[in-house]
Scaffold this motif. Sequence first.
Motif, PDB file in Angstrom:
ATOM      1  N   ILE A  53       0.753  -1.222  -0.024  1.00 29.98           N
ATOM      2  CA  ILE A  53       0.161  -0.114  -0.330  1.00 29.98           C
ATOM      3  C   ILE A  53       0.972   1.261   0.147  1.00 29.98           C
ATOM      4  O   ILE A  53       0.914   2.474  -0.475  1.00 29.98           O
ATOM      5  N   PHE A  54       1.863   1.297   1.099  1.00 30.46           N
ATOM      6  CA  PHE A  54       2.676   2.898   0.668  1.00 30.46           C
ATOM      7  C   PHE A  54       3.722   2.776  -0.249  1.00 30.46           C
ATOM      8  O   PHE A  54       3.355   3.525  -0.392  1.00 30.46           O
ATOM      9  N   ALA A  55       4.122   1.647  -0.800  1.00 28.98           N
ATOM     10  CA  ALA A  55       4.511   1.042  -2.497  1.00 28.98           C
ATOM     11  C   ALA A  55       3.581   2.300  -3.204  1.00 28.98           C
ATOM     12  O   ALA A  55       4.318   2.705  -4.231  1.00 28.98           O
ATOM     13  N   THR A  56       2.600   2.104  -3.532  1.00 30.80           N
ATOM     14  CA  THR A  56       1.109   2.336  -4.013  1.00 30.80           C
ATOM     15  C   THR A  56       0.786   3.838  -3.929  1.00 30.80           C
ATOM     16  O   THR A  56       1.094   4.659  -5.156  1.00 30.80           O
ATOM     17  N   ALA A  57       1.183   3.944  -3.271  1.00 35.02           N
ATOM     18  CA  ALA A  57       0.795   5.469  -2.900  1.00 35.02           C
ATOM     19  C   ALA A  57       1.848   6.465  -2.600  1.00 35.02           C
ATOM     20  O   ALA A  57       1.541   7.778  -3.616  1.00 35.02           O
ATOM     21  N   ARG A  58       2.930   6.041  -2.724  1.00 33.40           N
ATOM     22  CA  ARG A  58       4.130   6.516  -3.319  1.00 33.40           C
ATOM     23  C   ARG A  58       4.332   6.576  -5.169  1.00 33.40           C
ATOM     24  O   ARG A  58       4.405   8.515  -5.174  1.00 33.40           O
ATOM     25  N   ALA A  59       3.727   5.618  -5.494  1.00 29.10           N
ATOM     26  CA  ALA A  59       4.179   6.191  -6.693  1.00 29.10           C
ATOM     27  C   ALA A  59       3.416   6.662  -6.985  1.00 29.10           C
ATOM     28  O   ALA A  59       3.056   7.627  -8.277  1.00 29.10           O
ATOM     29  N   LEU A  60       2.094   6.874  -7.015  1.00 29.85           N
ATOM     30  CA  LEU A  60       0.757   7.551  -7.567  1.00 29.85           C
ATOM     31  C   LEU A  60       1.017   8.708  -6.644  1.00 29.85           C
ATOM     32  O   LEU A  60      -0.111   9.647  -7.038  1.00 29.85           O
ATOM     33  N   GLY A  61       1.545   9.308  -5.779  1.00 28.04           N
ATOM     34  CA  GLY A  61       1.753  10.367  -4.998  1.00 28.04           C
ATOM     35  C   GLY A  61       1.034  11.203  -4.306  1.00 28.04           C
ATOM     36  O   GLY A  61       0.715  12.015  -3.676  1.00 28.04           O
ATOM     37  N   TRP A  62       0.334   9.955  -3.549  1.00 22.52           N
ATOM     38  CA  TRP A  62      -0.198  10.672  -2.684  1.00 22.52           C
ATOM     39  C   TRP A  62      -0.538  10.510  -0.855  1.00 22.52           C
ATOM     40  O   TRP A  62       0.470   9.193  -0.372  1.00 22.52           O
ATOM     41  N   VAL A  63      -1.563  11.655  -0.048  1.00 23.64           N
ATOM     42  CA  VAL A  63      -0.800  11.562   0.768  1.00 23.64           C
ATOM     43  C   VAL A  63      -2.038  10.666   2.105  1.00 23.64           C
ATOM     44  O   VAL A  63      -3.285  11.666   1.217  1.00 23.64           O
ATOM     45  N   PRO A  64      -2.794  10.730   2.833  1.00 19.92           N
ATOM     46  CA  PRO A  64      -3.526  10.888   3.612  1.00 19.92           C
ATOM     47  C   PRO A  64      -4.385  11.875   3.783  1.00 19.92           C
ATOM     48  O   PRO A  64      -3.269  13.466   3.790  1.00 19.92           O
ATOM     49  N   ASN A  65      -5.442  12.757   3.726  1.00 21.00           N
ATOM     50  CA  ASN A  65      -6.160  14.212   3.704  1.00 21.00           C
ATOM     51  C   ASN A  65      -6.458  13.765   5.922  1.00 21.00           C
ATOM     52  O   ASN A  65      -6.560  12.855   6.281  1.00 21.00           O
ATOM     53  N   ALA A  66      -5.220  14.412   6.509  1.00 16.78           N
ATOM     54  CA  ALA A  66      -4.935  15.015   7.405  1.00 16.78           C
ATOM     55  C   ALA A  66      -6.329  14.949   8.435  1.00 16.78           C
ATOM     56  O   ALA A  66      -6.373  13.971   9.082  1.00 16.78           O
ATOM     57  N   ALA A  67      -6.925  15.965   7.766  1.00 18.95           N
ATOM     58  CA  ALA A  67      -8.274  16.290   8.339  1.00 18.95           C
ATOM     59  C   ALA A  67      -9.164  15.404   8.840  1.00 18.95           C
ATOM     60  O   ALA A  67     -10.179  14.534   9.343  1.00 18.95           O
ATOM     61  N   GLY A  68      -9.659  14.569   7.363  1.00 18.19           N
ATOM     62  CA  GLY A  68      -9.933  13.027   7.008  1.00 18.19           C
ATOM     63  C   GLY A  68      -9.987  11.954   8.307  1.00 18.19           C
ATOM     64  O   GLY A  68     -10.680  11.634   8.656  1.00 18.19           O
ATOM     65  N   ARG A  69      -8.206  12.389   8.363  1.00 16.75           N
ATOM     66  CA  ARG A  69      -8.045  11.420   8.862  1.00 16.75           C
ATOM     67  C   ARG A  69      -8.135  11.502  10.852  1.00 16.75           C
ATOM     68  O   ARG A  69      -8.621  10.328  11.655  1.00 16.75           O
TER      69      ARG A  69
END
Length: 358
Positions: A53-69
Amino acid sequence: MTEQSDSSVKRAREGSGRAKLEEVAQRSGVSTATVSRAFNTPEKVSPETRERIFATARALGWVPNAAGRALASNRTHIAGVIIPTLDNEIFSHQVGAMQSVFAEHGLNLLIACSNYDPELGLQQARAMIERGVEALAMAGETHPAALFDDLDRLALPYVLTYAYRPGAPYAMVGFDNEAAFSRMTRYLIDLGHRRFAVVMQPNVNNDRVQARLRGIEQTLGEAGLSLAPDALIIGKASLDFGIACAAKLAALPADCRPTAIICGNDTLALGVQMGLTRAGFCVPGDFSVTGFDDLELSSRVTPALTTMFVDNKDIGRLAAEQLVHCLTGRIEKPQSRQVDVSLRLRESTAAPSTGRLG
């Protein structure tokens, strides 16, 4: 990727061009709930799945939304620290150590400087509370009662750093400033010094400096000694101020000139040494000089400075660990921790020469 899945991804991005949670889940072959768990509670996801999951997120340039978290977990994962200034390396060392501990536990750190103004510190603390900090560290005890009331009312974990006082009503992680300077004073008395001067940073709104002055004055009193009216000089903790103080003390008549100068920190002490040298005097032949903090430069100058070592990184680490233990439920409230200081005897101190005893 199929045409249908490409369409799904496009819809997931909602025309923004940025990767979304759904895209990370789809490409990782897991549910969106698993992606959320990987970032919010990683211990609940297997290492293999988490890394995918982390590798995919890095490849896509995605980070969790802090407010949503924060909304989903009822946590902001933010800690705060309020220090007097970043001009002094002792506080930057503390903050660096704290940030390392917090980062290991998924916490971000907000930093503010009070400039030794309690009211400004109160404003900054309240601003941090409004932004959802989960824990707070502050330097020293000199803070408005309203701040302690706010923290207690909200049950927000906090620690006070760079000071330690047995029996304090709150958690303190640091050292006994009064005892440390009493020890330094006693060392100089035991060398044979009887005439003292003190060059100290401002004591207004600074409980640590006030404690240091008490330690010096009480120890002198126990030895039947005292500071002359013009032998206590308080001002900016800078090299220039130390140099100016040295010129003032060096200009005193020889029969009342101090033989030992206790400085509130190494910066002042190094300035005093420079000023004495410029005035044609010798350290430690004419004056013994002491500092505090053991800055990196203090052991490298000539003469090397006698000072007191404080492990400021250890203070930061211990303070952060207490807050983390509280946030993770290991302890109910942060606990006080006393950090030892050690006297580093070097070349800037010696017994007064026979002709200068008084």
